[in-house]
Design a protein around this motif. Structure first.
Motif, PDB file in Angstrom:
ATOM      1  N   ALA A  73       7.364  -4.240   2.427  1.00 12.33           N
ATOM      2  CA  ALA A  73       8.216  -3.692   1.376  1.00 12.33           C
ATOM      3  C   ALA A  73       8.827  -2.365   1.802  1.00 12.33           C
ATOM      4  N   TRP A  86       5.674   4.000  -6.020  1.00 14.78           N
ATOM      5  CA  TRP A  86       5.851   2.559  -5.820  1.00 14.78           C
ATOM      6  C   TRP A  86       4.975   2.068  -4.677  1.00 14.78           C
ATOM      7  N   HIS A  87       4.959   2.807  -3.580  1.00 16.72           N
ATOM      8  CA  HIS A  87       4.158   2.414  -2.422  1.00 16.72           C
ATOM      9  C   HIS A  87       2.673   2.433  -2.774  1.00 16.72           C
ATOM     10  N   SER A 146       1.857  -6.458   2.508  1.00 10.48           N
ATOM     11  CA  SER A 146       2.970  -6.405   1.558  1.00 10.48           C
ATOM     12  C   SER A 146       3.568  -5.013   1.501  1.00 10.48           C
ATOM     13  N   ALA A 147       2.715  -4.009   1.514  1.00 11.89           N
ATOM     14  CA  ALA A 147       3.193  -2.629   1.455  1.00 11.89           C
ATOM     15  C   ALA A 147       4.034  -2.294   2.677  1.00 11.89           C
ATOM     16  N   ILE A 178       1.828  -0.844  -4.635  1.00 11.16           N
ATOM     17  CA  ILE A 178       1.805  -2.073  -3.836  1.00 11.16           C
ATOM     18  C   ILE A 178       0.877  -1.997  -2.632  1.00 11.16           C
ATOM     19  N   SER A 179       0.309  -0.847  -2.352  1.00  9.91           N
ATOM     20  CA  SER A 179      -0.483  -0.692  -1.132  1.00  9.91           C
ATOM     21  C   SER A 179      -1.840  -1.397  -1.176  1.00  9.91           C
ATOM     22  N   ARG A 188       8.544  -7.844  -4.998  1.00 10.71           N
ATOM     23  CA  ARG A 188       7.832  -6.616  -4.627  1.00 10.71           C
ATOM     24  C   ARG A 188       8.636  -5.328  -4.844  1.00 10.71           C
TER      25      ARG A 188
END
Length: 70
Positions: free
Chosen positions: A43, A29-30, A39-40, A33-34, A8
């Motif tokens: 991470a 990046w957030h 996961s967000a 992955i959000s 991730r």
């Protein structure tokens, strides 16, 4: 945790030196992955722990926390 970082965090930020990561890098990046909320959160939590560690070990300028405000 190691596999989480590998899957991730490193794919999006891994080529950058930790001292070069900016607020914009973390925000982008957030955003990527959000799509997976859990996961967000995990991470971002992991990264928010790595940055102060890097600060304390001279890998980043102290007090420059790019994850704040995300």
């Amino acid at each position: 945790m190691e596999s989480f970082v590998r899957t991730r965090i490193l794919p999006l930020l891994g080529r950058r030196k930790i001292r070069d990561i900016t607020l914009m890098d973390v925000a982008c990046w957030h955003g990527v992955i959000s799509a997976r909320a859990s996961s967000a959160r995990m991470a971002l939590s992991t990264l928010s722990g790595l940055i102060p560690y890097a600060d304390a070990h001279g890998r980043r300028p102290r007090g420059c926390n790019p994850y704040r405000g995300i």
